[in-house]
Scaffold this motif. Structure first.
Motif, mmCIF file in Angstrom:
data_model
loop_
_atom_site.group_PDB
_atom_site.id
_atom_site.type_symbol
_atom_site.label_atom_id
_atom_site.label_comp_id
_atom_site.label_asym_id
_atom_site.label_seq_id
_atom_site.Cartn_x
_atom_site.Cartn_y
_atom_site.Cartn_z
ATOM 1 N N VAL A 1 0.725 -1.288 -0.177
ATOM 2 C CA VAL A 1 -0.068 -0.038 0.030
ATOM 3 C C VAL A 1 0.844 1.177 -0.182
ATOM 4 N N LYS A 2 0.900 1.996 -1.085
ATOM 5 C CA LYS A 2 1.251 3.423 -1.012
ATOM 6 C C LYS A 2 0.186 4.435 -1.682
ATOM 7 N N GLY A 3 0.494 5.528 -1.069
ATOM 8 C CA GLY A 3 -0.394 6.641 -1.612
ATOM 9 C C GLY A 3 -0.350 7.934 -0.303
ATOM 10 N N THR A 4 -1.536 8.432 -0.337
ATOM 11 C CA THR A 4 -1.584 9.748 0.488
ATOM 12 C C THR A 4 -2.687 9.338 1.602
ATOM 13 N N LEU A 5 -2.533 9.855 2.800
ATOM 14 C CA LEU A 5 -3.594 9.676 3.762
ATOM 15 C C LEU A 5 -4.683 10.768 3.363
ATOM 16 N N ALA B 1 -8.427 4.506 -0.789
ATOM 17 C CA ALA B 1 -9.825 3.721 -0.608
ATOM 18 C C ALA B 1 -9.824 2.750 0.381
ATOM 19 N N PRO B 2 -10.558 2.588 1.245
ATOM 20 C CA PRO B 2 -10.712 1.597 2.358
ATOM 21 C C PRO B 2 -10.053 0.247 1.875
ATOM 22 N N GLU B 3 -10.433 -0.569 0.973
ATOM 23 C CA GLU B 3 -10.200 -1.713 0.393
ATOM 24 C C GLU B 3 -8.668 -1.831 0.028
ATOM 25 N N TYR B 4 -8.249 -0.497 -0.289
ATOM 26 C CA TYR B 4 -6.659 -0.730 -0.460
ATOM 27 C C TYR B 4 -5.952 -0.352 0.372
ATOM 28 N N ALA B 5 -6.373 0.524 1.355
ATOM 29 C CA ALA B 5 -5.617 0.647 2.715
ATOM 30 C C ALA B 5 -5.492 -0.514 3.472
ATOM 31 N N MET B 6 -6.716 -1.464 3.543
ATOM 32 C CA MET B 6 -6.434 -2.451 4.747
ATOM 33 C C MET B 6 -6.186 -3.632 3.769
ATOM 34 N N LEU B 7 -6.410 -3.829 2.633
ATOM 35 C CA LEU B 7 -5.953 -5.188 1.973
ATOM 36 C C LEU B 7 -5.028 -5.204 0.930
ATOM 37 N N GLY B 8 -4.779 -3.948 0.384
ATOM 38 C CA GLY B 8 -3.713 -3.745 -0.619
ATOM 39 C C GLY B 8 -4.349 -4.168 -2.150
ATOM 40 N N GLU C 1 -4.140 13.401 9.881
ATOM 41 C CA GLU C 1 -4.087 14.354 8.908
ATOM 42 C C GLU C 1 -2.554 14.656 8.562
ATOM 43 N N THR C 2 -2.488 14.676 7.133
ATOM 44 C CA THR C 2 -1.145 14.897 6.717
ATOM 45 C C THR C 2 -1.170 15.348 5.106
ATOM 46 N N ASP C 3 -0.312 15.892 4.895
ATOM 47 C CA ASP C 3 -0.289 16.206 3.050
ATOM 48 C C ASP C 3 0.952 15.283 2.553
ATOM 49 N N SER C 4 1.402 14.204 3.613
ATOM 50 C CA SER C 4 2.567 13.735 3.307
ATOM 51 C C SER C 4 2.103 12.408 2.333
ATOM 52 N N ARG C 5 2.993 11.904 1.614
ATOM 53 C CA ARG C 5 2.987 10.583 0.940
ATOM 54 C C ARG C 5 3.329 9.574 1.796
ATOM 55 N N VAL C 6 2.595 8.379 1.751
ATOM 56 C CA VAL C 6 2.677 7.716 3.078
ATOM 57 C C VAL C 6 3.063 6.308 2.411
ATOM 58 N N ASP C 7 3.871 5.478 2.868
ATOM 59 C CA ASP C 7 3.882 3.834 2.672
ATOM 60 C C ASP C 7 3.292 3.562 3.814
ATOM 61 N N VAL C 8 1.960 2.952 3.635
ATOM 62 C CA VAL C 8 1.196 2.743 4.937
ATOM 63 C C VAL C 8 1.787 1.414 5.680
ATOM 64 N N LYS C 9 1.984 0.578 5.114
ATOM 65 C CA LYS C 9 2.565 -0.786 5.608
ATOM 66 C C LYS C 9 3.845 -0.313 6.445
ATOM 67 N N GLN C 10 4.676 0.238 6.058
ATOM 68 C CA GLN C 10 5.894 0.537 6.813
ATOM 69 C C GLN C 10 6.013 1.939 7.299
ATOM 70 N N GLY C 11 5.052 2.794 7.259
ATOM 71 C CA GLY C 11 4.755 3.870 7.888
ATOM 72 C C GLY C 11 6.084 5.018 7.709
ATOM 73 N N THR C 12 6.363 4.860 6.571
ATOM 74 C CA THR C 12 7.314 5.920 6.136
ATOM 75 C C THR C 12 6.695 6.917 5.530
ATOM 76 N N TYR C 13 7.145 8.410 5.671
ATOM 77 C CA TYR C 13 6.657 9.567 5.015
ATOM 78 C C TYR C 13 7.813 10.077 4.407
ATOM 79 N N SER C 14 7.228 11.106 3.320
ATOM 80 C CA SER C 14 8.008 11.915 2.701
ATOM 81 C C SER C 14 7.086 13.294 2.358
ATOM 82 N N LEU C 15 7.686 14.534 1.858
ATOM 83 C CA LEU C 15 6.721 15.683 1.979
ATOM 84 C C LEU C 15 6.833 16.006 0.282
#
Length: 375
Positions: free
Chosen positions: A203-207, A211-218, A353-367
């Protein structure tokens, strides 16, 4: 280097094909040429900076202006995202997609060259450096809504193979000199094999846009882009961020705020106050209803992007009537709690809340907004 060599070979046929369709095509730039164009990547030429590196304005020998994305540090991950973006952009040609001018891969330098977008990103006008200028009147907003929808519809339905963007958001909608929308940043994009309904991936994207099915199930599919576009539409019409603070401890998704107002037919209360009431009521209602139907939590109920384009253009009164009478817009007699979690009241995947790009599974952020011109 081997990976990029394969990329170059694989795109040769695409370049020949696109030359038949357009006089503008991509090419391989030398590092020396890009050093010259950007004044050796001078700080004064920097347009922005993000997790990937920096974006610079440049001017080629023929006077044409370019934007150059330069990866900060070479890595296998950066190499992959670089190759994916070049491959995707080399495949597509559409008036509402950012145009690839070329790339450079010398040593460990990885640079992507784009057409320069003088009006930067949609995000910069809604929430960033151009907020105070308030140049996005209603006519421009409708043009941006329809144009970006047409660009995404091209990816989903006309590109071969079909393409999922996976990071539709305001900072990835760029604006040319006429404020026409150009969907950008294909580093997370996925090609969809014929016959496949989705791909399962990290899962990659921005908080706020996921979409729920993507955030939770990839599970990534065209429908995930539709969800993200729905959030983008609400953001465009209301001027609100996808997630806003109601209090120091409570965050509210934009759908939680807009859906009750839509059910009460209070569309004017959703409009961006900076418009000062200068909007077409019928168009505003279309934007809000389409946005919410796109951003519902059940993917099977979301429209396709081709349907979204038709609805935004208002070409079928019957379809618009059916949309307005959809069960999700029926007034509810009572509300058991404040702040529903989306159009179907059961999505709680938005957690921060964030404008950051997020790798949801790894919890890494960039701006990315620091580099909103390209990223």
């Amino acid at each position: 280097m081997a990976f990029c060599s394969l990329l170059c070979c694989g795109m040769t046929s695409n370049r020949r094909e696109h030359r038949k369709k357009s006089s503008t095509t991509w090419r391989v730039f030398s590092l020396k040429e890009l050093h010259s164009a950007t004044n050796s990547f001078n700080y004064d030429n920097k347009l922005g900076e993000g997790g990937f590196g920096s974006v610079y304005w440049g001017q080629l020998w023929d006077g044409s202006q370019i934007a150059v994305k330069r990866l900060r540090v070479w890595s296998n991950k950066a190499e992959t995202e670089f190759a994916v973006e070049v491959e995707i952009l080399g495949r597509v040609r559409h008036k509402n997609l950012l145009t690839l001018r070329g790339y450079c891969a010398e040593g460990q330098e990885r640079l992507i060259v784009y057409e320069y977008m003088p009006n930067l990103s949609l995000l910069s006008h809604l929430h960033g450096r151009h907020l105070a200028e308030c140049v996005l009147d209603w006519g421009r907003r409708m043009s941006i809504a329809i144009g970006s929808a047409e660009g995404i519809a091209y990816l989903h339905h006309h590109a071969t193979p079909h393409i999922i963007h996976r990071d539709i958001k305001a900072s990835n909608v760029l604006l040319d000199s006429d404020f026409q929308a150009r969907v950008a940043d294909f580093g997370f994009a996925k090609l969809i094999p014929d016959g496949a309904s989705h791909v399962t991936t990290k899962v990659k994207g921005t908080l706020g846009y996921l979409a729920p099915e993507y955030a939770m199930l990839g599970k990534a599919s065209e429908s995930c882009d539709v969800y993200s576009f729905g959030i983008l539409l609400l953001e465009l019409g209301s001027g609100k961020k996808p997630i806003e603070m109601r209090s120091p401890a409570v965050k509210q998704a934009i759908t939680d705020w807009a859906l009750p107002l839509a059910r009460e037919r209070r569309f004017g209360a959703i409009a961006d106050p900076r418009l000062n009431g200068n909007y077409e009521e019928a168009e505003l209602k279309r934007v809000v209803l389409v946005a919410l139907i796109c951003a519902q939590s059940k993917p099977e109920k979301r429209p396709t992007m081709l349907e979204v384009v038709d609805l935004l253009k208002g070409e079928s009164k019957e379809k618009l009537s059916n949309l307005e009478n959809d069960e999700m817009f029926r007034p509810e007699p009572t509300m058991s709690c404040q702040g529903v979690s989306g159009p179907d009241d059961n999505s709680d995947c938005i957690t921060e809340e964030t404008d950051s790009r997020v790798d949801v599974k790894q919890g890494t952020y960039s701006l990315p907004e620091a580099a909103a011109h390209i990223s």
